[in-house]
Design a protein around this motif. Structure first.
Motif, short mmCIF file in Angstrom:
data_model
loop_
_atom_site.label_atom_id
_atom_site.label_comp_id
_atom_site.label_asym_id
_atom_site.label_seq_id
_atom_site.Cartn_x
_atom_site.Cartn_y
_atom_site.Cartn_z
N GLU A 4 18.80 7.62 -0.77
CA GLU A 4 19.51 7.11 0.40
C GLU A 4 18.70 7.24 1.69
N ASN A 5 17.38 7.06 1.57
CA ASN A 5 16.53 7.01 2.76
C ASN A 5 16.46 5.56 3.23
N GLU A 6 17.09 5.27 4.35
CA GLU A 6 17.24 3.88 4.79
C GLU A 6 15.91 3.24 5.17
N ASP A 7 15.03 3.98 5.85
CA ASP A 7 13.74 3.42 6.26
C ASP A 7 12.91 2.98 5.06
N GLU A 19 4.74 6.02 10.91
CA GLU A 19 6.07 5.45 10.71
C GLU A 19 6.14 4.72 9.38
N ASN A 20 7.31 4.77 8.75
CA ASN A 20 7.52 4.00 7.53
C ASN A 20 7.53 2.51 7.87
N THR A 36 1.55 -3.55 1.39
CA THR A 36 1.43 -2.11 1.24
C THR A 36 2.61 -1.44 1.94
N ILE A 37 3.32 -0.59 1.19
CA ILE A 37 4.44 0.16 1.75
C ILE A 37 3.90 1.49 2.25
N VAL A 38 3.93 1.68 3.56
CA VAL A 38 3.40 2.91 4.16
C VAL A 38 4.56 3.87 4.43
N VAL A 39 4.44 5.09 3.92
CA VAL A 39 5.44 6.12 4.20
C VAL A 39 4.74 7.30 4.87
N ILE A 81 6.68 17.46 2.48
CA ILE A 81 7.65 16.38 2.64
C ILE A 81 6.98 15.04 2.40
N LEU A 82 5.72 14.90 2.79
CA LEU A 82 5.00 13.64 2.59
C LEU A 82 4.89 13.31 1.11
N ALA A 83 4.56 14.31 0.29
CA ALA A 83 4.44 14.09 -1.15
C ALA A 83 5.78 13.67 -1.75
N GLU A 84 6.86 14.26 -1.27
CA GLU A 84 8.18 13.92 -1.78
C GLU A 84 8.58 12.51 -1.35
N TYR A 85 8.28 12.14 -0.11
CA TYR A 85 8.58 10.79 0.36
C TYR A 85 7.79 9.73 -0.42
#
Length: 479
Positions: free
Chosen positions: A128-131, A166-167, A326-329, A336-340
Motif C-alpha cells: 500500500e505504498n501509493e508513490d 524521489e520515487n 525505469t522505475i526509480v525508488v 529502507i531502500l533495500a525494502e522499497y
C-alpha cells in the motif's frame, strides 16, 4: 513461523541478525529464508520453493512456502494413518492438477492497461505504498501491453533503487554508469548512438610476430588504424558511445575534444536495452575497422542523453526503437531502500503476471474455495490415492487460516464460517475482513492476486512437497 507470520495485511516483519549484529528487517519470504540459518536438509528443500517462485514470478514466495509446508504436514498425517506414501504422492499430484484446472477456470482476465485492477494489484503487492504504485502503473503505460506480454521480459528488472531520491518513472534506459569524465558534455540532444560489446582499444599485435621490429611495426599500424576508426566515428556524428569494456585513454581524449559522451564498463543486459531502445546494432570493436558505412548502419538514435541530476547516471530517452522505462525508488537509509526496492519489484512482477493471466480473489479466499472443489473431487477418485487428494484439500485451507491468525482472530471459527457462506452463496471470493473480523467479499474489497502467481505457487509447492515425502532415509555423505 518466521515466514508464515508475515502473511496478510496484518502480517508482521521479521528481523534477522547475524554474529556481527548486522540487521535486516523484511516481510519478504524468500529474503527471510535465504538469510536465516537452516540446518535440516528437508527444510532447505522448502527454501528452494521460495527461490523458484521468486525467480519465475517475482512474488508469492510466502504463499508458496506455506503451501509446501502444509502439503508435507498433511501428507505425513496420511502416511501415519497407514496409507502407502506412493499412493499419497499420486493423490497429491491428482489433487493439485484438479485445483490448478479450477483456478484457471475462475480467473478474471485483464484486457486493458487502464483496468483499475492493475493499480489495486500493485497497491497490494507493494504494501500500500501509493508513490510506488503510481510509478509502476505509469511505467506499464510507457512500455505497453505488447512489451509486458513479451516472452523473457521481466518487468521487475526495470526497478532501480537510489538513496535520497524521489520515487518516479524515467522513460527510456537508465544506465548504472555515468560518463567517463566531467569534461564530456552532460547533455546531448538528437543523438546518434554507437553500442560496442567489448573494449574500445587498439588491436594487439599477434603473438607469432617474427621479431621485435616487426611486432613494433604491426603495433604502430594497429594504432594508426584505430585512430582512423575514431575519426570515422566522429565524422559520422555519433554523440553517445556506450561500451561494454574499457575505453582507451587516447579514445577518451579524442571523444572529449569532439564533444562525444562516452560510457564504459556497461553491463551486457544494459547494452541490450540501449540497442533495443535506440534501434542500434551491438558491434564488436574489430568490426569498426571494416568501413564507415558499416558503422553508420549500426548506429541508433535517441532524442536525449543526460548525465547528472539527483541520479548520477546516464539516462537515454526517446529512442527510435522499442519503448523502455525505469522505475526509480528512493529512501533515506540503506535498510529502507533495500525494502522499497524489493516491494517495487514485487509490485512490478504482480502487475505483469496479472496482465498475462488475469487475477483471482486474494486473502486465501481462492484457495479455500478450491479446497471445497477438491474435497468433492476426492469422491470420484478410486483407491487409496483419495487420501492424497484429501491432503491437498486440507493444505489449501492453510493460507486463509494463517491470514486470519496473523490478524488476531480464531482461525478455526472463521474458516468454518467462510466455508459455509462460500457454499451457500456459490462464491469463490468470500473471505475475512482482517480489520473487523467479519466475512467480506475480497473482490469488492479490492483484495486480489494474479492467477499466474497463485498457480505457480501451488504447482511448485506440490513438486517439492512430494519430493520430500518420497525421501525414506537421510544419510550423511563422506566429505
Amino acid at each position: 513461523m518466521a515466514v508464515s507470520s508475515t502473511l496478510g495485511p496484518k502480517g508482521l516483519d521479521t528481523m534477522l541478525v547475524n554474529s556481527k549484529n548486522e540487521v535486516v528487517i523484511t516481510n519478504d519470504g524468500v529474503t527471510i529464508l535465504e538469510l536465516m540459518k537452516i540446518e535440516h536438509p528437508a527444510a532447505k528443500m522448502i527454501v528452494n520453493v521460495a527461490k523458484a517462485q521468486q525467480e519465475e514470478m517475482g512474488d508469492g514466495t510466502t504463499t508458496a512456502t506455506l503451501l509446501a509446508s502444509a502439503l508435507v504436514d498433511e501428507g505425513v498425517k496420511q502416511v501415519m494413518r497407514g496409507v502407502p506414501v506412493t499412493k499419497v504422492i499420486a493423490g497429491i499430484h491428482r489433487g493439485i492438477g484438479f485445483a490448478l484446472h479450477k483456478m484457471r477456470e475462475k480467473a478474471r482476465p485483464i484486457y486493458e492497461l487502464n483496468d483499475e485492477w492493475l493499480q489495486r494489484i500493485a497497491f497490494t503487492a507493494c504494501r500500500e505504498n501509493e508513490d510506488i504504485t503510481l510509478a509502476v502503473i505509469e511505467a506499464v503505460h510507457v512500455l505497453g501491453r505488447e512489451k509486458m506480454l513479451k516472452k523473457g521480459f521481466k518487468f521487475s528488472s526495470c526497478v532501480k533503487a537510489f538513496p535520497r531520491v524521489e520515487n518516479r518513472v524515467i522513460p527510456g534506459v537508465l544506465l548504472s554508469r555515468s560518463r567517463m569524465n566531467q569534461q564530456m558534455p552532460r547533455k546531448k540532444e538528437n543523438v546518434r548512438v554507437l553500442v560496442l560489446a567489448d573494449s574500445l582499444e587498439p588491436q594487439t599485435a599477434p603473438n607469432n610476430a617474427n621479431g621485435s621490429d616487426e611486432s613494433a611495426s604491426q603495433q604502430e599500424g594497429s594504432k594508426e588504424e584505430f585512430y582512423v576508426t575514431l575519426e570515422h566515428i566522429i565524422h559520422l556524428e555519433a554523440g553517445l558511445v556506450v561500451v561494454g569494456g574499457q575505453v582507451d585513454s587516447h579514445a577518451e581524449s579524442v571523444f572529449t575534444d569532439a564533444g562525444i559522451m562516452v560510457v564504459q564498463n556497461v553491463p551486457q543486459d544494459e547494452l541490450r536495452k540501449v540497442a533495443e531502445h535506440t534501434h542500434a546494432r551491438i558491434m564488436k570493436t574489430n568490426v569498426l575497422y571494416n568501413s564507415p558505412e558499416e558503422i553508420e548502419a549500426a548506429l541508433g538514435m535517441c532524442k536525449e542523453a543526460v548525465d547528472g541530476g539527483d541520479i548520477s547516471r546516464v539516462r537515454i530517452i526517446g529512442g527510435q526503437g522499442k519503448p523502455f522505462a525505469t522505475i526509480v525508488v528512493g529512501a533515506m537509509t540503506e535498510e529502507i531502500l533495500a525494502e522499497y526496492e524489493r516491494i517495487a519489484k514485487d509490485a512490478a512482477s504482480a502487475v505483469q503476471a496479472a496482465i498475462r493471466g488475469g487475477f483471482v480473489p486474494g486473502g486465501g479466499a481462492m484457495e479455500l474455495s478450491l479446497s471445497h472443489y477438491v474435497a468433492h473431487y476426492r469422491e470420484t477418485v478410486q483407491g487409496m490415492e483419495r487420501f492424497g487428494v484429501t491432503a491437498v484439500a486440507e493444505a489449501l485451507q492453510r493460507p486463509m487460516s494463517q491470514v486470519v491468525a496473523n490478524a488476531g482472530f480464531n482461525p478455526l471459527e472463521k474458516i468454518e464460517s467462510v466455508k459455509a457462506f462460500q457454499v451457500k452463496r456459490h462464491s469463490d471470493s468470500l473471505g475475512i475482513d482482517c480489520d473487523r473480523g467479519t466475512i467480506a467479499d475480497m473482490i469488492e474489497m479490492g483484495v486480489v492476486d494474479p492467477l499466474l502467481v497463485k498457480a505457480h505457487a501451488l504447482k511448485t509447492a506440490g513438486e517439492v512437497a512430494t519430493a520430500i515425502l518420497r525421501i525414506h532415509t537421510i544419510v550423511n555423505m563422506k566429505e
